[in-house]
Design an enzyme around this catalytic site. Structure first.
Site, PDB file in Angstrom:
ATOM      1  N   GLN A 161       7.223   3.216  61.216  1.00  0.00           N
ATOM      2  CA  GLN A 161       7.628   3.233  59.793  1.00  0.00           C
ATOM      3  C   GLN A 161       6.597   2.604  58.859  1.00  0.00           C
ATOM      4  O   GLN A 161       6.870   2.483  57.658  1.00  0.00           O
ATOM      5  CB  GLN A 161       8.983   2.528  59.624  1.00  0.00           C
ATOM      6  CG  GLN A 161      10.150   3.280  60.246  1.00  0.00           C
ATOM      7  CD  GLN A 161      10.521   4.562  59.484  1.00  0.00           C
ATOM      8  OE1 GLN A 161      10.082   4.788  58.356  1.00  0.00           O
ATOM      9  NE2 GLN A 161      11.313   5.401  60.123  1.00  0.00           N
ATOM     10  N   CYS A 174      18.519   9.532  64.249  1.00  0.00           N
ATOM     11  CA  CYS A 174      18.697   9.754  65.689  1.00  0.00           C
ATOM     12  C   CYS A 174      20.064   9.265  66.139  1.00  0.00           C
ATOM     13  O   CYS A 174      20.656   9.789  67.064  1.00  0.00           O
ATOM     14  CB  CYS A 174      17.629   9.011  66.472  1.00  0.00           C
ATOM     15  SG  CYS A 174      16.065   9.028  65.635  1.00  0.00           S
TER      16      CYS A 174
HETATM   17  N1  PLP Z   1      10.685   4.261  65.942  1.00  0.00           N
HETATM   18  C1  PLP Z   1      11.174   4.196  64.688  1.00  0.00           C
HETATM   19  C2  PLP Z   1      11.169   2.885  63.976  1.00  0.00           C
HETATM   20  C3  PLP Z   1      11.651   5.344  64.069  1.00  0.00           C
HETATM   21  O1  PLP Z   1      12.126   5.272  62.825  1.00  0.00           O
HETATM   22  C4  PLP Z   1      11.628   6.568  64.786  1.00  0.00           C
HETATM   23  C5  PLP Z   1      12.189   7.806  64.183  1.00  0.00           C
HETATM   24  O2  PLP Z   1      13.239   7.798  63.592  1.00  0.00           O
HETATM   25  C6  PLP Z   1      11.121   6.594  66.082  1.00  0.00           C
HETATM   26  C7  PLP Z   1      10.658   5.419  66.620  1.00  0.00           C
HETATM   27  C8  PLP Z   1      11.045   7.875  66.877  1.00  0.00           C
HETATM   28  O3  PLP Z   1      10.008   8.671  66.393  1.00  0.00           O
HETATM   29  P1  PLP Z   1       9.970  10.276  66.656  1.00  0.00           P
HETATM   30  O4  PLP Z   1      11.050  10.872  65.811  1.00  0.00           O
HETATM   31  O5  PLP Z   1       8.596  10.687  66.224  1.00  0.00           O
HETATM   32  O6  PLP Z   1      10.192  10.479  68.106  1.00  0.00           O
END
Ligand code: PLP
Length: 377
Positions: free
Chosen positions: A173, A321
């Site tokens: 982020q 997510c």
């Molecule tokens: N780490 C953080 C802090 C995130 O906000 C996200 C995505 O929402 C991820 C990891 C995962 O990233 P990606 O969607 O590229 O797999």
């Protein structure tokens, strides 16, 4: 009237310059960068140019960056590598880490979860007390995706090096929202994700410090200095390079960052003025300038969000997510909120393109949405 998109911590629109940069690699320049003819060499050069741009964005050398499919892969590779290189399995993580970190740490062995206070600030005493020679990896985030609260990383790299543990930083982020210097964070490994900074989805990078003993997750071809097998996602990589250049220019301009923060403050102040009992989570902590997470008492966030979407405003109730999982945000619960408060909290995250007019439209929509919901009882 076009919609107002205020969910940029979930994902961002691909920048037009990024689309332009990557299109040739979906059309004529489709060659495998490892192939032995000149057209392929040109593609390999484009991959290296993109790597150099991403390296500039995070203050490192191209040799320290490996392209991945994004944040989830980077984190999984980092934690898995740490367990194998140390021969240990214990992970130390904060209570507000992304689900990938929490679940991968749990899958790997014993986990020590370090609490945060009511503002989302890490318990640093608890953190350092947990770092000993049984630890494989300490995994912390640069900035929280739900609240924007920044982690104080001072001394973590040294503490890990003293006991032979690996320090992994989830930097997903950060870039584009603040200047990022990965070597200065002391991390052995750090994860980046393209779709959070106006590159396409499905591309990211893993930073591997010079003193890190990285063990690859994906084995096979010798791509990416043998750190990540698989034919390169060339359009994604080129897109990430272009996005990195734009993000670096943006984050290097204090006035541009201040403009976004001022708009975020305008949104916060407007919401606090309109909604009795509203409260900003993490307001006292150092935070990303683009993010606000607010308790709006009275209605479930899910209902308010649906009503806002009807009115053309897109926001969320935390991690995209976790939207597939029922229940309130674990991040807000870890900050001491009750289940009801947590389930009545909304996240708004701005981009460098968010305008004052959009913020004002979002506030009008919020007022209208809450009036309608109040009237429905
Ligand atoms: N780490 C953080 C802090 C995130 O906000 C996200 C995505 O929402 C991820 C990891 C995962 O990233 P990606 O969607 O590229 O797999």
């Amino acid at each position: 009237m076009s919609g107002v998109y205020l969910d940029n911590n979930a994902t961002t629109a691909v920048a037009p310059e990024v689309v332009e940069a990557l299109l040739p690699f979906l059309r004529g320049q489709y060659h495998n960068p490892s192939a032995p003819y000149p057209a392929a060499a040109a593609v390999a050069d484009a991959v290296q140019a993109a790597r150099a741009e991403v390296a500039r964005l995070v203050g490192t050398s191209p040799r320290n960056l490996t392209f991945t499919s994004g944040g989830s892969e980077g984190i999984t590779a980092a934690l898995s590598s740490a367990r194998r290189s140390t021969g240990r399995s214990r992970a130390v993580v904060s209570a507000v880490e992304h689900a990938v970190v929490r679940l991968e740490a749990e899958a790997g062995g014993e986990v020590t979860t370090v609490p945060v206070d009511g503002e989302g600030r890490l318990d640093r005493e608890g953190l350092f007390a947990a770092i000993d020679d049984s630890v494989a990896v300490v995994s912390l985030m640069l900035a929280n995706n739900e609240t924007g609260v920044l982690t104080d990383l001072e001394g973590v790299g040294e503490a890990c090096r003293r006991v032979g543990a690996v320090f992994h930083l989830d930097a997903v982020q950060g870039p584009g929202k603040l200047p990022v210097d990965l070597p200065a964070t002391g991390a052995h490994l750090a994860t980046l994700s393209g779709h959070k900074l106006h590159a396409p989805k499905g591309i990211g990078a893993l930073y591997v410090a010079d003193d890190a003993d990285f063990r690859p997750l994906l084995l096979g071809g010798g791509q990416e200095q043998e750190r990540r097998a698989g034919t390169e996602n060339v359009p994604g990589i080129v897109g990430l390079g272009a996005a990195a250049r734009l993000a670096r220019e943006h984050a290097a301009d204090p006035a541009a960052l201040e403009t976004t923060a001022a708009l975020r403050d305008r949104l916060e102040a407007g919401a606090l003025a309109r909604v009795p009992g509203a409260r900003v989570h993490g307001a006292q902590a150092p935070r990303l300038g683009n993010t606000t997470n607010l308790l709006l008492p009275g209605h479930e966030a899910r209902t308010t969000l649906l009503m806002l979407a009807e009115l053309g405003v897109e926001a969320s109730a935390g991690s995209a997510c976790s939207a597939h999982r029922a229940g309130p945000s674990p991040v807000l619960l870890a900050m001491g909120l009750g289940e009801e408060e947590a389930s009545r909290s909304l996240r708004f995250s701005l981009s460098r393109w968010t305008s004052e007019a959009e913020v004002d439209r979002a506030l009008e929509a919020l007022e209208q949405a809450l009036e309608t919901l109040d009237a429905l009882g």
